[in-house]
Design a protein around this motif. Structure first.
Motif, PDB file in Angstrom:
ATOM      1  N   CYS A  25     -34.489   3.012  54.849  1.00  0.00           N
ATOM      2  CA  CYS A  25     -34.736   4.320  55.486  1.00  0.00           C
ATOM      3  C   CYS A  25     -34.630   5.480  54.495  1.00  0.00           C
ATOM      4  O   CYS A  25     -34.706   6.642  54.899  1.00  0.00           O
ATOM      5  CB  CYS A  25     -33.840   4.523  56.703  1.00  0.00           C
ATOM      6  N   ARG A  76     -27.550   3.717  60.062  1.00  0.00           N
ATOM      7  CA  ARG A  76     -28.737   4.103  60.833  1.00  0.00           C
ATOM      8  C   ARG A  76     -29.604   2.900  61.185  1.00  0.00           C
ATOM      9  O   ARG A  76     -29.977   2.712  62.327  1.00  0.00           O
ATOM     10  CB  ARG A  76     -29.578   5.116  60.060  1.00  0.00           C
ATOM     11  N   CYS A  77     -29.943   2.074  60.170  1.00  0.00           N
ATOM     12  CA  CYS A  77     -30.881   0.970  60.422  1.00  0.00           C
ATOM     13  C   CYS A  77     -30.231  -0.406  60.306  1.00  0.00           C
ATOM     14  O   CYS A  77     -30.820  -1.397  60.713  1.00  0.00           O
ATOM     15  CB  CYS A  77     -32.078   1.063  59.493  1.00  0.00           C
TER      16      CYS A  77
END
Length: 115
Positions: A29, A54-55
């Motif tokens: 990301c 986040r990912c």
């Protein structure tokens, strides 16, 4: 003259003393965050892995701020105050390891064919 490092060898504190500020970056990301060493200063840096909050993909330890490197100028600083573990990353890192090799017949309890 420089004396020996007074801290724990191979620790995050030793890395910070040698290289300066440390960063964790996510290549999926394209984000990075500065690594704060409050809880892990004396921890062996070779035993820790990082993941993106986040990912969930693997995070890489960086010794240079990623957005200053050639070809990485699109990385964005994403400093999260209280990051939480991403659920798939927790499953991946805490689950049983998948073997990187093919198991032989004796591992499955099967006799190998005779020639």
């Amino acid at each position: 003259m420089v004396g020996p490092f007074p801290g724990v060898p191979y620790s995050f504190g030793a890395l910070r003393q040698t290289y300066g500020p440390l960063f964790v970056r996510c290549d999926v990301c394209r984000r990075y965050a500065r690594l704060h060493l409050a809880d892990i200063r004396d921890t062996d840096s070779r035993t820790k892995t990082f993941s993106c909050c986040r990912c969930g993909s693997d995070g890489a330890l960086a010794i240079i701020e990623p957005n200053t490197e050639t070809g990485m100028t699109d990385y964005q600083l994403d400093q999260v105050d209280a990051p939480q573990h991403h659920p798939p990353a927790v499953d991946r890192l805490s689950g049983s390891p998948t073997p990187a090799y093919r198991l032989s017949a004796k591992h499955y309890g099967v006799k190998a064919p005779t020639r």
